[in-house]
Design a protein around this motif. Structure first.
Motif, PDB file in Angstrom:
ATOM      1  N   TYR A 211       0.838  -1.202   0.000  1.00 21.16           N
ATOM      2  CA  TYR A 211       0.000   0.000   0.000  1.00 21.16           C
ATOM      3  C   TYR A 211       0.874   1.253   0.000  1.00 21.16           C
ATOM      4  O   TYR A 211       0.588   2.236  -0.684  1.00 21.16           O
ATOM      5  CB  TYR A 211      -0.892   0.046   1.253  1.00 21.16           C
ATOM      6  N   SER A 212       1.916   1.213   0.819  1.00 20.83           N
ATOM      7  CA  SER A 212       2.808   2.361   0.953  1.00 20.83           C
ATOM      8  C   SER A 212       3.761   2.478  -0.233  1.00 20.83           C
ATOM      9  O   SER A 212       3.979   3.568  -0.761  1.00 20.83           O
ATOM     10  CB  SER A 212       3.615   2.256   2.251  1.00 20.83           C
ATOM     11  N   VAL A 213       4.334   1.358  -0.656  1.00 26.14           N
ATOM     12  CA  VAL A 213       5.303   1.385  -1.755  1.00 26.14           C
ATOM     13  C   VAL A 213       4.687   1.994  -3.008  1.00 26.14           C
ATOM     14  O   VAL A 213       5.282   2.868  -3.652  1.00 26.14           O
ATOM     15  CB  VAL A 213       5.830  -0.033  -2.055  1.00 26.14           C
ATOM     16  N   VAL A 214       3.497   1.552  -3.363  1.00 31.91           N
ATOM     17  CA  VAL A 214       2.843   2.087  -4.560  1.00 31.91           C
ATOM     18  C   VAL A 214       2.598   3.584  -4.406  1.00 31.91           C
ATOM     19  O   VAL A 214       2.797   4.354  -5.349  1.00 31.91           O
ATOM     20  CB  VAL A 214       1.526   1.337  -4.845  1.00 31.91           C
TER      21      VAL A 214
ATOM     22  N   LEU B  99      17.150   1.781  -2.518  1.00 28.34           N
ATOM     23  CA  LEU B  99      18.074   0.662  -2.688  1.00 28.34           C
ATOM     24  C   LEU B  99      17.272  -0.626  -2.884  1.00 28.34           C
ATOM     25  O   LEU B  99      17.718  -1.548  -3.560  1.00 28.34           O
ATOM     26  CB  LEU B  99      18.987   0.539  -1.472  1.00 28.34           C
ATOM     27  N   SER B 100      16.106  -0.696  -2.286  1.00 27.31           N
ATOM     28  CA  SER B 100      15.127  -1.747  -2.582  1.00 27.31           C
ATOM     29  C   SER B 100      14.000  -1.063  -3.346  1.00 27.31           C
ATOM     30  O   SER B 100      14.049  -0.917  -4.548  1.00 27.31           O
ATOM     31  CB  SER B 100      14.604  -2.395  -1.298  1.00 27.31           C
ATOM     32  N   GLN B 101      12.983  -0.618  -2.636  1.00 22.46           N
ATOM     33  CA  GLN B 101      11.941   0.236  -3.187  1.00 22.46           C
ATOM     34  C   GLN B 101      11.419   1.096  -2.046  1.00 22.46           C
ATOM     35  O   GLN B 101      11.387   0.676  -0.899  1.00 22.46           O
ATOM     36  CB  GLN B 101      10.837  -0.574  -3.846  1.00 22.46           C
ATOM     37  N   ALA B 102      11.098   2.332  -2.367  1.00 24.52           N
ATOM     38  CA  ALA B 102      10.775   3.310  -1.334  1.00 24.52           C
ATOM     39  C   ALA B 102       9.529   2.893  -0.551  1.00 24.52           C
ATOM     40  O   ALA B 102       8.518   2.492  -1.132  1.00 24.52           O
ATOM     41  CB  ALA B 102      10.571   4.685  -1.952  1.00 24.52           C
ATOM     42  N   TYR B 103       9.627   3.012   0.780  1.00 20.85           N
ATOM     43  CA  TYR B 103       8.534   2.624   1.686  1.00 20.85           C
ATOM     44  C   TYR B 103       8.506   3.627   2.820  1.00 20.85           C
ATOM     45  O   TYR B 103       9.458   3.746   3.585  1.00 20.85           O
ATOM     46  CB  TYR B 103       8.789   1.209   2.208  1.00 20.85           C
ATOM     47  N   TYR B 104       7.421   4.399   2.919  1.00 16.94           N
ATOM     48  CA  TYR B 104       7.348   5.481   3.893  1.00 16.94           C
ATOM     49  C   TYR B 104       6.249   5.279   4.931  1.00 16.94           C
ATOM     50  O   TYR B 104       5.843   6.229   5.605  1.00 16.94           O
ATOM     51  CB  TYR B 104       7.113   6.827   3.190  1.00 16.94           C
ATOM     52  N   GLY B 105       5.751   4.076   5.073  1.00 13.57           N
ATOM     53  CA  GLY B 105       4.729   3.825   6.073  1.00 13.57           C
ATOM     54  C   GLY B 105       3.347   4.297   5.642  1.00 13.57           C
ATOM     55  O   GLY B 105       3.076   4.541   4.467  1.00 13.57           O
TER      56      GLY B 105
END
Length: 706
Positions: free
Chosen positions: A330-333, A374-380
């Motif tokens: 949900y967050s990554v997208v 570095l992986s994929q952005a995840y901001y909560g």
């Protein structure tokens, strides 16, 4: 016999037909789609060579409260609860430097701020001692006594700190303690700690779990670095009530030592609890007590679903967020694409992100992925939106497969009109990661154009189109002359508002400028960087190169390109620039940050090829002979100005320079391999669905679901 043979042939033929029909009509074989219920995301971790981003302390809070406990092989054992909205901090129980202590809070706060200014890992804590509240400023999270000793020397030599400390000499604190027998409650432990404090000995409340699973409190006395130092503390503590019964605390068993921490509030009357955890293989769990997410202060105050796990890895605290895999997406997208984009683009991103994470497995030793690009952005939870949640839910479990295996579904912001082949980025061919045309110009929609202009002073820079008016005039060479329409108009180095980049100049109303070229505002598709001086380029390259270059830098040119036209080899002064992989050229050639992509051309501004008599040529700057020009009226003079403007046969003006400098003009943003996010936007706008988009960018894949 003939009849039997005929019957046998008929039976054989019938079986053959049945087998053939079976081959035609059977369901195609499907490889098992991997399933991941919970994903572990590293927020902070020290993993040299892969990921290093650390914090001295981690501060948590949740509107619904939290549970704190220990993770063990048989599950999580909660030890205690934290009230709704209350803050709680954690750090590793390791070696630290006691930089300063005093009963004067203002003095301690000033020292703490000095530690922060000097980039130290500081804690402002308080303890009851000698009948008063004593404020201690601790620094560091050191894995060994030797490292802490080096830090002690550093702070002792800090002149500014010495003035603030008023003669207090930094001393070490270590992870060795004496411990009391289990006490009935936290309040009892606090009272016992005050008793030792009254005798002038540092004492702390600690919490641990006994063998029967019951949570107990105790008092930890002292913070010794060596066993010999611990024995000295033991002798002093024996004189205090209950001191003779103290035992050496087992440093291998799990416990939490509690300090009063004023670091966040910066107020004497306000503190939070700082829990330092110890014990080999200790894994502290912080989980929500209700449905509310947990906030992590040190990660930009972001809030997260799931729980947090704290442990030590390679001598530093690791902070891991564990949550349901689909909810992670949900967050990554929401970070990787704008939530307002069409649903088919968001769904393509959801499948790509899911595939990428599953392909990586446990890529970071104790975590599947990290929370950066570095992986994929995840901001909560802050980056979740109804549209991103819907995109994930509507594609739940779907992944991209190639030959039955989940692909490494790489993606980047913008392919620059054509995506990259994996080999031209990482020297590694991957069948499904090939170069394809990409409709990426959607990133330019609604942007201003900028004019590259020459000021009356001869300086060259960019002015946005709405800040210039036509004059109807041209130069003798036919170049347009425009004039500034706003006082204080900023002339920028790049066609982009960048407050961190110094201005070329400022111009007022009526200032006339000569237009060299018109270009779209730098964006994810098209961009300009530079010009940069030889010294700027040399400094930037040597920061990243293993084999350093010696100056000066006279020429930088692309010597090889890959299938998409991206630079795969660069020559500096005619010598190959040695990098591990072509994509590393982005960082190596970047001044004040990496270049957006490797799909660029280099304008060597001093490079001029001149045609002479008999078709002979001279190339500047390799040829050091002066250049002469013939002006109006046939006047011949040396071209000694900083800039030289050259008109080609198509009436394009090029701004050359007397001294070398280097300008990068490129397209695309990111490595360019796999799915282009702006390309996915364009395809979705044209009516293509997410499966088409994925199969367009990942050659010969299938989309499968568990």
């Amino acid at each position: 016999m003939a009849i039997k043979r005929s019957i046998k042939r008929l039976i054989f033929l019938t079986l053959s037909i049945l087998m053939l029909v079976s081959a035609w009509t059977a369901s195609p074989s499907r490889a098992a789609v991997p399933k991941l219920d919970q994903i572990r995301v590293a927020i902070f971790m020290q993993l040299p060579g892969k990921y290093v981003d650390t914090t001295a302390a981690a501060t948590f809070s949740s509107a619904g409260g939290m549970n704190v406990g220990l993770r063990q092989p048989d599950g999580i054992h909660n030890w205690f609860s934290v009230a709704a909205a209350a803050q709680i901090r954690f750090a590793a129980e390791d070696y630290k430097v006691n930089v300063f202590e005093s009963t004067n809070f203002s003095s301690a706060l000033a020292v703490y701020k000095r530690i922060q200014t000097a980039k130290g890992a500081g804690y402002l804590t308080s303890i009851a001692k000698n009948g008063a509240i004593v404020y201690q400023v601790l620094e560091g999270t050191y894995n060994t006594a030797a490292d802490a000793t080096a830090a002690q020397s550093k702070w002792t030599a800090d002149g500014e700190l010495s003035k603030l400390a008023g003669g207090f000499k930094p001393v070490l604190q270590g992870p060795l303690h004496l411990e009391s027998a289990p006490l009935a409650s936290k309040a009892d432990a606090a009272a016992a700690a005050s008793s030792f404090g009254a005798a002038g000995i540092d004492a702390f409340v600690a919490v641990r779990s006994l063998q029967n699973g019951v949570v107990s409190y105790s008092v930890m006395v002292g913070a010794a670095v060596t066993d010999a130092e611990l024995q000295i503390i033991k002798a002093a503590a024996a004189k205090a009530p209950g001191g003779s019964s103290l035992k050496e605390a087992d440093p291998q068993s799990a416990y939490l030592l509690i300090r009063n921490d004023h670091s966040l509030s910066a107020k004497a009357e306000s503190s939070s609890e700082l829990y330092t955890f110890a014990g080999s293989d200790t894994k502290v769990s912080v989980s929500p007590a209700a449905a509310d997410p947990i906030k992590l202060t040190e990660r930009s105050n972001r809030t997260y679903r799931g729980l947090f796990e704290l442990s030590e890895l390679n001598g530093r605290m690791a902070v891991i967020n564990e949550l349901p895999f689909e909810q992670y997406l949900y967050s990554v997208v929401g970070v990787e694409m704008y939530p307002t984009w069409p649903s088919e683009a968001l769904k393509a991103q959801a499948v790509a992100a899911r595939s990428y994470a599953l392909n990586k497995g446990f890529g970071f030793q104790i975590a599947h992925v990290v929370d950066t690009t570095l992986s994929q952005a995840y901001y909560g939870t802050g980056s979740e939106r109804p549209t991103t949640i819907a995109a994930v839910n509507e594609t739940e479990g779907e992944v991209a497969l190639y030959e039955g295996k989940v692909i490494e579904a790489l993606f980047s912001a913008n392919g620059g009109g054509i995506t990259a082949d994996a080999k031209e980025i990482w020297n590694n061919s991957i069948a499904y990661l090939q170069s394809v045309k990409s409709p990426d110009a959607s990133s330019e929609a609604g942007l201003h154009y900028w004019y590259r202009v020459v000021l009356p002073s001869g300086a060259i820079g960019y002015i946005r189109d709405d800040l210039l008016d036509e004059t109807g005039q041209t130069t003798a060479a036919g170049s347009r002359i425009m004039q500034v329409n706003t006082n204080g108009t900023k002339v920028r180095k790049h066609p982009l508002i960048q407050d961190a980049v110094p201005l070329i100049a400022q111009a007022d109303i009526g200032t006339k400028v000569v237009v060299i070229e018109k270009t779209i505002e730098s964006n994810s598709m098209s961009w300009v960087r530079g010009p940069y001086s030889p010294q700027e380029m040399l400094t930037a390259m040597n920061v990243r190169l293993k084999t350093k270059l010696s100056g000066p830098v006279n020429t930088i040119e692309v010597s090889q390109r890959g299938p998409s036209g991206r630079a795969t080899e660069i020559l500096v002064n005619g010598q190959v620039l040695l990098v591990d992989k072509p994509d590393a050229l982005r960082g190596t050639l970047g001044v004040q940050g990496s270049l957006p992509s490797t799909l660029f051309k280099i304008d060597e501004t001093a490079k001029v090829v001149m045609l002479g008599a008999g078709s002979s040529t001279r190339t500047k700057p390799r040829d050091s002979q002066p250049v002469y020009t013939i002006g109006a009226g046939g006047k011949v003079e040396e071209a000694s100005n900083a800039n030289l403007f050259i008109l080609d046969g198509d009436e394009n003006v090029r701004a050359a320079t007397k001294e070398p400098s280097f300008r990068f003009v490129g397209t695309g943003n990111g490595h360019g391999v796999g799915l282009s996010q702006y390309g996915a936007l364009s395809l979705a706008q044209q009516g293509y669905d997410y499966q088409y988009i994925l199969k367009y960018y990942y050659k010969d894949v299938t989309i499968a679901k568990e």
